[in-house]
Design an enzyme around this catalytic site. Sequence first.
Site, PDB file in Angstrom:
ATOM      1  N   SER A   1      -2.708  -5.418  -1.910  1.00 34.90           N
ATOM      2  CA  SER A   1      -2.447  -4.749  -0.635  1.00 34.90           C
ATOM      3  C   SER A   1      -3.377  -3.964   0.153  1.00 34.90           C
ATOM      4  CB  SER A   1      -1.434  -3.626  -0.741  1.00 34.90           C
ATOM      5  OG  SER A   1      -1.744  -2.696  -1.628  1.00 34.90           O
TER       6      SER A   1
ATOM      7  N   LYS B   1       2.272   5.568   1.247  1.00 32.59           N
ATOM      8  CA  LYS B   1       0.902   5.317   1.451  1.00 32.59           C
ATOM      9  C   LYS B   1       0.360   6.178   2.815  1.00 32.59           C
ATOM     10  CE  LYS B   1       0.309   0.728  -1.121  1.00 32.59           C
ATOM     11  NZ  LYS B   1       0.518  -0.667  -0.814  1.00 32.59           N
TER      12      LYS B   1
END
Length: 356
Positions: A250, A295
């Site tokens: 990611s 996140k």
Amino acid sequence: MPANKLISMSRRALTLLLAGFLVLALGVVGAFRPVPYVVLSPGPTENTLGEVDKKPVISINGRETYPTSGSLDLVTVAYQGGPAAPIDLLTALRGWIDPTVAVVPQETIFAPNRDPKEVEEENTVEMTNSQDSATAAALTELKIPYTTVVRVLSTEKGKPADGKLLKDDEISAVDGKPAADVDVVSEAVKAHKPGESVLFTVTRGTEKVDVSVPTVADSKGHPMVGVVMQARYKFPFDVKINVGDVGGPSAGLMFSLGIIDKLTPGEMTGGKQIAGTGTIQPSGEVGAIGGIAQKMVGARDSGATVFLTPADNCAEAMESVPDGLRLVRANTLHDAVTALDALRTGKGNVPACQAG
């Protein structure tokens, strides 16, 4: 009051007391029993323009580089739990109460019957692939040419390719046609009927050889040879990425941006702290990721004010964006570069996430 009534009440009170104690004891024991859930929480951030363990996150040799400022932060998700170290019910309950974390079934992170060590190794491979794809995407954006190589990672035991295609063979052609990427090779195999042979042209060491491999039908009746391949790239200069223990794909978008910033004059961030996430394809396409809520919290806690968000994560991100964090939509690497340029100069459009 008669003595027999007093005795009866005493017994009733004792029974209730014992029952209450038993319920409490069972509750305490139950609270510490392992449960098949994993707690996801905001993890640390790393500046792709900075250092990890006193080494640059991105180092480039063989090409001129330029000074940078500010930060382009990759973000991570930390987890508790899993087959090797399960969490207890109390930990799961605390997680359900905390809005900054997520509690998910264990099988969403660890596939059933998978060795946790295997999962970690897979994450490491994904990170390596992500770094290669990030470099390829950055060079594609900068119009710097490079070549693609399809390499054999492994073969499935008992399948036709086992013993015929070897680890690290470089597949240059299939049935006489150039093997531009993994998808081209896969489609060439699928073009055959089960039982027909596929001709692979491979470079093995310093020798180029032709290898004929018969196909067999998979569980759905489609042709297959049982080979696991990986696209690797030959770049005109050396790009190394050092991120310590971080795994998974990611961080691809942020790696690409860091590479571009180092390879081009001027400072992409304008001195700001910018965070983001997203997988990356060599073509520059940005893909969705998991754990977007955690996140974003990690990014905001570290001081970021702008968060580059994969387009497919925008709707979910809008539901839990922290105060003070501006979401910028990124469909492609080019979109992200253009948006950062507009943020720095105050000119041009900055694409925003919108609620789904």
